[in-house]
Structure formats: structure tokens, C-alpha cells
Design a protein around this motif. Structure first.
Motif, mmCIF file in Angstrom:
data_model
loop_
_atom_site.group_PDB
_atom_site.id
_atom_site.type_symbol
_atom_site.label_atom_id
_atom_site.label_comp_id
_atom_site.label_asym_id
_atom_site.label_seq_id
_atom_site.Cartn_x
_atom_site.Cartn_y
_atom_site.Cartn_z
ATOM 1 N N VAL A 111 0.842 -1.203 0.000
ATOM 2 C CA VAL A 111 0.000 0.000 0.000
ATOM 3 C C VAL A 111 0.876 1.252 0.000
ATOM 4 C CG1 VAL A 111 -1.659 1.350 1.365
ATOM 5 C CG2 VAL A 111 -2.026 -1.101 1.026
ATOM 6 N N SER A 112 1.985 1.218 0.711
ATOM 7 C CA SER A 112 2.912 2.364 0.704
ATOM 8 C C SER A 112 3.449 2.622 -0.689
ATOM 9 C CB SER A 112 4.081 2.118 1.662
ATOM 10 O OG SER A 112 3.638 2.114 2.981
ATOM 11 N N GLU A 113 3.773 1.551 -1.404
ATOM 12 C CA GLU A 113 4.245 1.701 -2.783
ATOM 13 C C GLU A 113 3.124 2.226 -3.679
ATOM 14 O OE1 GLU A 113 7.371 1.486 -3.899
ATOM 15 O OE2 GLU A 113 7.956 1.099 -1.826
ATOM 16 N N LEU A 114 1.903 1.746 -3.456
ATOM 17 C CA LEU A 114 0.752 2.260 -4.215
ATOM 18 C C LEU A 114 0.612 3.757 -4.008
ATOM 19 C CD1 LEU A 114 -2.212 -0.254 -3.694
ATOM 20 C CD2 LEU A 114 -0.909 0.146 -5.770
ATOM 21 N N ALA A 115 0.796 4.205 -2.773
ATOM 22 C CA ALA A 115 0.667 5.623 -2.452
ATOM 23 C C ALA A 115 1.709 6.460 -3.185
ATOM 24 C CB ALA A 115 0.783 5.838 -0.946
ATOM 25 N N ARG A 116 2.810 5.836 -3.547
ATOM 26 C CA ARG A 116 3.850 6.535 -4.321
ATOM 27 C C ARG A 116 3.541 6.519 -5.820
ATOM 28 N NH1 ARG A 116 6.663 3.751 -0.280
ATOM 29 N NH2 ARG A 116 7.901 5.110 1.039
ATOM 30 N N GLY A 117 2.435 5.844 -6.181
ATOM 31 C CA GLY A 117 2.042 5.779 -7.588
ATOM 32 C C GLY A 117 2.762 4.707 -8.376
ATOM 33 N N ALA A 118 3.350 3.746 -7.687
ATOM 34 C CA ALA A 118 4.132 2.707 -8.357
ATOM 35 C C ALA A 118 3.241 1.720 -9.104
ATOM 36 C CB ALA A 118 4.987 1.962 -7.336
ATOM 37 N N CYS A 119 3.717 1.289 -10.267
ATOM 38 C CA CYS A 119 3.041 0.246 -11.035
ATOM 39 C C CYS A 119 3.457 -1.115 -10.457
ATOM 40 C CB CYS A 119 3.417 0.334 -12.505
ATOM 41 S SG CYS A 119 5.168 0.030 -12.830
ATOM 42 N N ASN A 120 2.795 -2.177 -10.906
ATOM 43 C CA ASN A 120 3.093 -3.515 -10.374
ATOM 44 C C ASN A 120 4.568 -3.874 -10.524
ATOM 45 O OD1 ASN A 120 0.404 -3.704 -9.788
ATOM 46 N ND2 ASN A 120 -0.033 -5.347 -11.219
ATOM 47 N N LYS A 121 5.142 -3.557 -11.670
ATOM 48 C CA LYS A 121 6.545 -3.898 -11.916
ATOM 49 C C LYS A 121 7.464 -3.184 -10.912
ATOM 50 C CE LYS A 121 9.890 -4.212 -15.666
ATOM 51 N NZ LYS A 121 10.094 -4.052 -17.112
ATOM 52 N N ARG A 122 7.186 -1.925 -10.666
ATOM 53 C CA ARG A 122 8.001 -1.148 -9.727
ATOM 54 C C ARG A 122 7.800 -1.639 -8.289
ATOM 55 N NH1 ARG A 122 9.458 4.918 -10.722
ATOM 56 N NH2 ARG A 122 9.416 3.914 -12.741
ATOM 57 N N ILE A 123 6.553 -1.984 -7.956
ATOM 58 C CA ILE A 123 6.277 -2.522 -6.621
ATOM 59 C C ILE A 123 7.044 -3.827 -6.422
ATOM 60 C CG2 ILE A 123 4.499 -3.542 -5.141
ATOM 61 C CD1 ILE A 123 2.495 -1.549 -6.464
#
Length: 85
Positions: free
Chosen positions: A19-31
């Protein structure tokens, strides 16, 4: 709808990191890269997060997390658009 703090308490530590990565706007690959997991595992975690928070999209996850801070859906959409620039 449950409050964000109660909802986030139902998530595992790994799901909270996602969820923290989602909040940064990361796509699945970046997560996947940030967490050292595969994109498939990201998708499994996302499905679990959606089920636990009773939402159907990433935007709804963010509203669940940011809503108590007074962030509206329109403001969230603006943030997402800016993050994609």
C-alpha cells in the motif's frame, strides 16, 4: 465503511508495504522490484488487499487510506494524473 486505521490493521506487514508503494504511484513492476517479489505476487497481494478493504481498485485503496486525512476522490484523481506526468 471501516476507518483506514482499522482497515490497515487487517493487512499483513507485506500488504501494508505494498500500500505504501501504491501511495507513491508505483506500477506492479516497480512494486515488485521495490519489495523483491514477482509481479504475480504483487497481483496476489493486491487481490487480498482489495478483499480485506472491500474495495475494487487502487484508487479506492488510496481513498480508504487517505480519506480520514480529508483527501477527496477528485483530489486523489488530480494527484494520480500529476504522478503520471
Amino acid at each position: 465503511m471501516p476507518t483506514a486505521s482499522l482497515s490497515l490493521d487487517t493487512l499483513t506487514t507485506r500488504e501494508q508495504a505494498l500500500v505504501s508503494e501504491l501511495a507513491r504511484g508505483a506500477c506492479n513492476k516497480r512494486i515488485a522490484s521495490a519489495l523483491g517479489i514477482t509481479e504475480g505476487t504483487v497481483k496476489v497481494h493486491l487481490s487480498n488487499i482489495f478483499r480485506k478493504l472491500r474495495v475494487k481498485s487502487r484508487a479506492e485503496v488510496m481513498l480508504e487510506v487517505l480519506g480520514p486525512l480529508g483527501i477527496t476522490e477528485d483530489e486523489l484523481q488530480q494527484i494520480v494524473r500529476l504522478a503520471r506526468l
